[in-house]
Design a protein around this motif. Structure first.
Motif, PDB file in Angstrom:
ATOM      1  N   SER A   1      35.913  38.171  -0.277  1.00  0.00           N
ATOM      2  CA  SER A   1      36.628  38.278   0.987  1.00  0.00           C
ATOM      3  C   SER A   1      37.279  39.647   1.105  1.00  0.00           C
ATOM      4  O   SER A   1      37.851  40.165   0.130  1.00  0.00           O
ATOM      5  CB  SER A   1      37.697  37.186   1.101  1.00  0.00           C
ATOM      6  OG  SER A   1      37.120  35.906   1.015  1.00  0.00           O
TER       7      SER A   1
ATOM      8  N   TYR B   1      32.756  29.927  -5.923  1.00  0.00           N
ATOM      9  CA  TYR B   1      34.133  30.050  -5.444  1.00  0.00           C
ATOM     10  C   TYR B   1      34.934  30.920  -6.406  1.00  0.00           C
ATOM     11  O   TYR B   1      34.927  30.695  -7.618  1.00  0.00           O
ATOM     12  CB  TYR B   1      34.800  28.673  -5.327  1.00  0.00           C
ATOM     13  CG  TYR B   1      34.331  27.865  -4.149  1.00  0.00           C
ATOM     14  CD1 TYR B   1      34.880  28.059  -2.881  1.00  0.00           C
ATOM     15  CD2 TYR B   1      33.346  26.895  -4.295  1.00  0.00           C
ATOM     16  CE1 TYR B   1      34.453  27.313  -1.797  1.00  0.00           C
ATOM     17  CE2 TYR B   1      32.913  26.144  -3.217  1.00  0.00           C
ATOM     18  CZ  TYR B   1      33.471  26.360  -1.968  1.00  0.00           C
ATOM     19  OH  TYR B   1      33.041  25.615  -0.895  1.00  0.00           O
TER      20      TYR B   1
ATOM     21  N   VAL C   1      42.269  32.642  -2.561  1.00  0.00           N
ATOM     22  CA  VAL C   1      40.819  32.555  -2.372  1.00  0.00           C
ATOM     23  C   VAL C   1      40.286  33.976  -2.217  1.00  0.00           C
ATOM     24  O   VAL C   1      40.481  34.617  -1.183  1.00  0.00           O
ATOM     25  CB  VAL C   1      40.471  31.711  -1.133  1.00  0.00           C
ATOM     26  CG1 VAL C   1      38.958  31.539  -1.023  1.00  0.00           C
ATOM     27  CG2 VAL C   1      41.151  30.354  -1.196  1.00  0.00           C
TER      28      VAL C   1
ATOM     29  N   THR D   1      33.942  33.142  -1.690  1.00  0.00           N
ATOM     30  CA  THR D   1      33.302  31.837  -1.515  1.00  0.00           C
ATOM     31  C   THR D   1      31.798  32.011  -1.681  1.00  0.00           C
ATOM     32  O   THR D   1      31.300  33.139  -1.702  1.00  0.00           O
ATOM     33  CB  THR D   1      33.603  31.271  -0.110  1.00  0.00           C
ATOM     34  OG1 THR D   1      33.241  32.246   0.870  1.00  0.00           O
ATOM     35  CG2 THR D   1      35.070  30.910   0.041  1.00  0.00           C
TER      36      THR D   1
ATOM     37  N   SER E   1      31.821  33.639   6.664  1.00  0.00           N
ATOM     38  CA  SER E   1      33.070  34.344   6.388  1.00  0.00           C
ATOM     39  C   SER E   1      34.150  33.902   7.361  1.00  0.00           C
ATOM     40  O   SER E   1      33.907  33.708   8.548  1.00  0.00           O
ATOM     41  CB  SER E   1      32.842  35.856   6.507  1.00  0.00           C
ATOM     42  OG  SER E   1      34.034  36.561   6.268  1.00  0.00           O
TER      43      SER E   1
ATOM     44  N   GLU F   1      36.846  29.969   4.780  1.00  0.00           N
ATOM     45  CA  GLU F   1      37.118  29.656   3.378  1.00  0.00           C
ATOM     46  C   GLU F   1      38.001  28.424   3.225  1.00  0.00           C
ATOM     47  O   GLU F   1      37.704  27.508   2.450  1.00  0.00           O
ATOM     48  CB  GLU F   1      37.773  30.850   2.684  1.00  0.00           C
ATOM     49  CG  GLU F   1      36.890  32.081   2.561  1.00  0.00           C
ATOM     50  CD  GLU F   1      36.947  32.978   3.784  1.00  0.00           C
ATOM     51  OE1 GLU F   1      37.597  32.573   4.779  1.00  0.00           O
ATOM     52  OE2 GLU F   1      36.351  34.071   3.761  1.00  0.00           O
TER      53      GLU F   1
ATOM     54  N   SER G   1      36.361  25.188   4.200  1.00  0.00           N
ATOM     55  CA  SER G   1      35.331  24.824   3.224  1.00  0.00           C
ATOM     56  C   SER G   1      35.940  24.126   2.020  1.00  0.00           C
ATOM     57  O   SER G   1      35.436  23.080   1.566  1.00  0.00           O
ATOM     58  CB  SER G   1      34.577  26.079   2.787  1.00  0.00           C
ATOM     59  OG  SER G   1      33.737  25.798   1.691  1.00  0.00           O
TER      60      SER G   1
END
Length: 633
Positions: free
Chosen positions: A497, A525, A537, A540, A546, A549, A552
């Motif tokens: 990310s 993850y 996070v 992912t 995108s 996250e 999910s």
């Protein structure tokens, strides 16, 4: 003939009764915490070792017990709460049946220290398998400390059925939160394996909610408070933006006792209708206070399932209370009847409508079309604005079609009179067919291109006929085998990310994620604990969109917690199936031709393409011969 019916020994009878009350460490935690509350404690400490399998200890500063009471409390059906049958219908305490301590003593080794406030010495008891091993005076603080060690040490079969430490700890935290939420005026703390998980100061209900669920709820709670002669409802609900894909932030209390009620939960969901997605769950912490005579709490050993004498009234009142609270705080959509000040400045409002303007308006065709009878559809052909419409239509009609598609016209089949189509025989049929062929000759449609049906199924032609693929089940099978390979030898690529997100979770969910971290990392993850039940996070799986996250991970948690199967599968298998189900393309999503073709290609590259992991068919084939029979050929 000899008699064959005998009374069971007390220790065996207690073990059988314990199976109803003490099902796992969390069950004992609930009973011990509730006893501490009933004792009038203002400070309660819970100490856990090995998720409760090794030690569960509750220390309180309540009123304590005398030497006789300390001995009697471990007898079955020994209680101070009920003296007559009428008392059973006026229960306002947490415990009342006198079964908890007897059940605990039957399946664990128990040590009890207790002292009343006006006593110089306390009492120490040591119990093993319902048998008192030691009883003597002791020095101890005011209140009671009870420790149960080696749960189910004498029932190995039941101990073997306990889950992993992380799973059992999640249940312990759930029970702790439920009791702590119900009594914000009491200080609670939870220590697990010498680590402080919770320290909850005395305070208001809102302060307790924020302390347990997180500071981010501070400005997102809506107060609920309604009172009638029959019942009172008070507490808080979360604003629609706090709704989550996972359950866990829902609490109902009846006379301060936590209950599970799908019926009342449905009332809350109806109050939030059209404000949150259908698959989301709102936050609520609601307390219902009513006369104990209107409720029966003695219908289940854990007392979490209760019966109301009039459930319809409860449903309507709870739903109305929540709706009223949301409306009061301008959460629900409302009509704004206040006039925009800018409208007052318009000429039509601020200036008078003169007689000259009225006469001019009356003579217009627009005015006549709305005031004269049968004139609503009149077209003034003398109007210069409409004069060229006919020419425009003629030009459009005669213009050649330069596009790739044939001009839209009536189907030759539908335009042919019924009589001629029946009397013309094969000649009319062949001419009609040739007209249809000519119509489609110029199209560039490839007959083997897959077609999506109702955004749920994929239709693809094969040599013997065609197949109909369930897009969600097929993608679930593809992902399942991909994740299986990842756990074996080829980890799923991680999409990092650009801006890492913090993910606050319930303590029970945080414990679950912590347990699954090694597998989640292999599955793509990139999570890192951030303290206080929060995770960062950083990445992912690459096939997850995108920016999605948090949804999910929340969806994965929901699938994992509510995973059900007739087969007993291990945690890894459960995780892989849950992740495949959560990340699969849902029904209702429109797919491009390339996406459909990819699903077809990847599905038939799987080792078992015909079924999803749960057993659902991924596709059904239709053969030409079978189709011919359907049409009577």
């Amino acid at each position: 003939m000899a008699d064959i019916i005998n009374l069971l020994p007390d220790n065996i009878a207690n073990q059988i009764a314990a199976g109803e009350v003490i099902q796992r460490p969390a069950s004992a935690v609930k009973e011990l915490l509730e006893n501490a509350v009933d004792a009038g404690a203002t400070e309660i400490q819970l100490i856990i070792r090995d998720a409760g399998k090794e030690l569960i200890q509750v220390i309180d500063n309540g009123k304590g017990m005398s030497e006789t009471d300390a001995r009697m409390c471990f007898e079955r059906h020994a209680t101070s709460k009920i003296k007559t049958i009428d008392d059973l219908f006026q229960i306002r305490t947490m415990g009342f049946r006198g079964e908890a301590l007897a059940s605990i003593a039957a399946v664990a080794q128990v040590e009890l220290k207790t002292r009343m406030h006006n006593a110089e010495l306390g009492t120490y008891l040591e119990i093993d398998n319902s048998v008192i091993k030691k009883q003597e005076p002791c020095q101890t603080a005011e209140g009671t400390s009870i420790a149960m060690k080696n749960l189910f040490f004498n029932v190995p079969a039941r101990r073997n059925f306990l889950k992993s430490n992380a799973a059992e700890m999640r249940h312990v935290v759930d029970e702790f939160i439920r009791v702590a939420m119900a009594f914000p005026q009491i200080q609670f703390s939870l220590n697990s394996n010498s680590q402080n998980l919770f320290y909850l100061e005395k305070g208001s209900l809102k302060q307790r909610i924020i302390a347990i669920l997180g500071q981010h709820y501070n400005a997102r709670l809506v107060s609920v408070k309604e009172s009638t002669d029959y019942m009172d409802v008070h507490g808080f609900v979360g604003k629609p933006e706090t709704a989550k894909k996972t359950r866990g932030d829902q609490f109902f209390f009846v006379n301060n006792r936590f209950i599970k009620s799908p019926y009342l939960h449905h009332a809350i969901m109806n109050a939030f209708a059209e404000m949150i997605p259908a698959d989301s769950y709102p936050l609520y912490v609601l307390f219902i206070d009513l006369d104990p005579a209107h409720v029966d709490i003695n219908v289940h050993p854990t007392k979490q399932e209760i019966k109301f004498d009039d459930e319809k009234v409860m449903y309507a009142f709870v739903q109305a209370a929540v709706k009223h609270a949301l409306a009061q705080f301008n959460i629900t959509p409302t009509l704004d009847f206040e006039l925009d000040p800018g409208i007052q400045q318009l000429d039509a409002v601020s200036k008078p409508f003169t007689e000259q303007q009225q006469a001019k308006s009356v003579n217009t065709s627009l005015y006549k079309s709305f005031t004269q009878a049968n004139q609503a559809h009149t077209i003034d052909t003398n109007n210069s604005n409409l004069r060229h419409w006919k020419d425009l239509y003629e030009i459009g009609k005669s213009a050649p079609d330069t596009g790739s598609r044939a001009p839209r016209e009536e189907s030759p089949v539908s335009s042919t009179p019924v009589s001629s189509s029946l009397s013309g025989g094969f000649e009319s049929r062949s001419s009609t067919a040739s007209m249809i062929d000519e119509r489609w000759q110029d199209t560039t449609i490839d007959q083997k291109v897959p077609v999506q049906v109702h955004q749920q199924y994929i239709l693809s032609q094969i040599k013997s006929g065609f197949i109909l693929i369930d897009q969600q089940a097929a993608h679930e099978r593809i992902l399942y085998e991909r994740y299986q390979r990842a756990l074996q030898d080829s980890p799923v690529p991680t999409q990092q990310s650009l801006f890492p997100q913090t993910l606050p979770l319930l303590p029970a969910d945080a414990a679950l994620i912590t347990e699954m971290l090694p597998e989640l990392q292999v599955l793509g993850y990139d999570l890192e604990p951030f303290g206080n039940n929060t995770f960062v996070v950083r990445g992912t799986p690459a096939d997850i969109q995108s920016g999605n996250e948090q949804a999910s991970i929340e969806g994965l948690l929901e699938q994992f917690k509510n995973f059900s199967t007739e087969l007993k599968v291990n945690r890894r298998e459960q995780l892989v199936r849950s992740m495949a189900r959560n990340n699969a393309i849902p029904a209702g999503k429109s797919l491009s031709t390339r996406e459909m073709q990819n699903i077809i290609d990847e599905l038939f590259a799987c080792s078992m393409p015909n079924a999803a992991p749960g057993g659902k068919y991924t596709y059904i084939s239709f053969k030409l011969a079978d189709l011919a029979k359907m049409f009577g050929a």
